[in-house]
Scaffold this motif. Sequence first.
Motif, mmCIF file in Angstrom:
data_model
loop_
_atom_site.group_PDB
_atom_site.id
_atom_site.type_symbol
_atom_site.label_atom_id
_atom_site.label_comp_id
_atom_site.label_asym_id
_atom_site.label_seq_id
_atom_site.Cartn_x
_atom_site.Cartn_y
_atom_site.Cartn_z
ATOM 1 N N THR A 45 0.827 -1.211 0.000
ATOM 2 C CA THR A 45 0.000 0.000 0.000
ATOM 3 C C THR A 45 0.857 1.256 0.000
ATOM 4 N N ARG A 51 3.638 2.184 -8.020
ATOM 5 C CA ARG A 51 2.515 1.508 -8.678
ATOM 6 C C ARG A 51 1.981 2.337 -9.840
ATOM 7 N N PRO A 69 -4.337 -6.644 -4.604
ATOM 8 C CA PRO A 69 -4.052 -6.000 -3.322
ATOM 9 C C PRO A 69 -2.974 -6.790 -2.570
ATOM 10 N N GLU A 71 -2.915 -7.944 0.255
ATOM 11 C CA GLU A 71 -3.489 -9.039 1.033
ATOM 12 C C GLU A 71 -3.621 -10.323 0.219
#
Length: 78
Positions: A45, A51, A69, A71
Amino acid sequence: MRHLIRLSDYTKEEVREIFSIADRVKHGRYKGFLEGKTIVMFFPTSSIRTRVTFEKGIHLLGGQSILFPPEALDKKKQ
């Protein structure tokens, strides 16, 4: 493939070649280079600039990016 971590790891000629390739990309020489390709990316993140830079580069070369993501990465359960 070598990773660009420190410029001091490269010779003067290699640095000039990196900039030469970047100039050719900028002027459209590699337009469509990633046409029909999909690039899957995983970024923490905290790396929003990295990104976005990768997404734009992939788009400019004609590719499609998919961002998973953080995760989604398998993590060892403790």
